[in-house]
Design an enzyme around this catalytic site. Sequence first.
Site, PDB file in Angstrom:
ATOM      1  N   SER A  38      41.445  35.183  34.549  1.00 14.85           N
ATOM      2  CA  SER A  38      40.724  35.465  33.233  1.00 14.85           C
ATOM      3  C   SER A  38      39.242  36.190  33.724  1.00 14.85           C
ATOM      4  O   SER A  38      38.880  36.261  34.627  1.00 14.85           O
ATOM      5  CB  SER A  38      40.151  34.085  32.521  1.00 14.85           C
ATOM      6  OG  SER A  38      39.526  34.450  31.808  1.00 14.85           O
ATOM      7  N   TYR A  48      36.402  26.098  32.036  1.00 17.14           N
ATOM      8  CA  TYR A  48      37.295  26.938  32.047  1.00 17.14           C
ATOM      9  C   TYR A  48      37.422  28.202  33.196  1.00 17.14           C
ATOM     10  O   TYR A  48      38.211  28.282  33.774  1.00 17.14           O
ATOM     11  CB  TYR A  48      37.543  27.668  30.633  1.00 17.14           C
ATOM     12  CG  TYR A  48      38.470  28.742  30.634  1.00 17.14           C
ATOM     13  CD1 TYR A  48      40.088  28.236  30.725  1.00 17.14           C
ATOM     14  CD2 TYR A  48      38.350  29.807  30.695  1.00 17.14           C
ATOM     15  CE1 TYR A  48      40.847  29.174  30.870  1.00 17.14           C
ATOM     16  CE2 TYR A  48      39.400  30.909  30.447  1.00 17.14           C
ATOM     17  CZ  TYR A  48      40.690  30.597  30.481  1.00 17.14           C
ATOM     18  OH  TYR A  48      41.709  31.473  30.576  1.00 17.14           O
TER      19      TYR A  48
END
Length: 353
Positions: free
Chosen positions: A141, A166
């Site tokens: 990501s 995350y």
Amino acid sequence: MKVLVTGAAGFIGANLVQMLLKTQPEVEIVGIDNMNTYYDPAIKEYRLGLIDKEKSKHSNCFWKFVKGDISDDQMIANLFDDFCPEIVVNLAAQAGVRYSITNPKAYLESNLVGFFNILEACRHSYDNGKEGVKHLVYASSSSVYGCNAKVPYSTDDKVDNPVSFYAATKKSNELMAHSYSKLYNIPSTGLRFFTVYGPAGRPDMAYFDFTNKLLVGGKIKIFNYGNCRRDFTYIDDVVKGLIRVMFCAPKRKIGNDGLSVPPYKVYNIGNSRPVNLLDFVDTLQQMLVKVGVLPINYDFEAHKELVAMQPGDVTETYADIVPLERDFDFKPSTPLHVGLYAFAHWYKEFYMK
């Protein structure tokens, strides 16, 4: 080619499976997804329906869906033993920066334990002299860049200061994959996705959430008082890039020390044209009016609220995609208005028939 896709009912996963069925004759695909309720499972069921519809057009292809969780190590081991995938695309993950602030345990199970199980299964796919997995591709990501002040973001940049759990799990995935590539000679490629959007996307993403709120007369919050920029990347571009990467695994090599050089790569996949959030909202509202989701006289200014920055967020994302262009002759190209028009058209069809 036998391909295992985890997170197959997810946004990227489902679009990838459809594109593989369209473009790869006689491909065999097994997809796995736990169908959790992080967002409306009806959208996941809808995506699976699109896959079934596409599969019906290609009698020489194989498609099977398995409902299961990658954190179940025995289930994953059995799946690898039965199917013997040649390419593994791990897209299964607990997504969302903000949700990780209040529910970090969900990210531990899926993003760390689950990914470990995939790595172990890839490792054991070579047992007893078997050819095993030729390429592991996994989702990272743009969140790993955190508050990196240098733009555009390069995969050569140091990314040791995540601003959300995350992001920490995604950076951990890259480190885990590197160690397994080094120790067990598993060809692996991580892809840092930049704000993927499009039809049937994730409802927790800003463009989707804004549309839901505007439709019922609610207010949309624009963080950092609108002084943020995002590298929005259309889903079709992401999938095209992903497929090019899938079929071009890093080469196995032996170093001067007689040991394997890790067959390991990481790439950014982004549009490489950041857009200011206020401009993004303006384009979104134009497309929503154009397709008839909202009336032409909708008072958008009355439904905007400029607010301060929120925890876990960053002011800008901007992908350096020079390595992607160099190695795969590919560059995402869909303009924002084209992608948002496609989303608005789908939204009207799905929610407003």
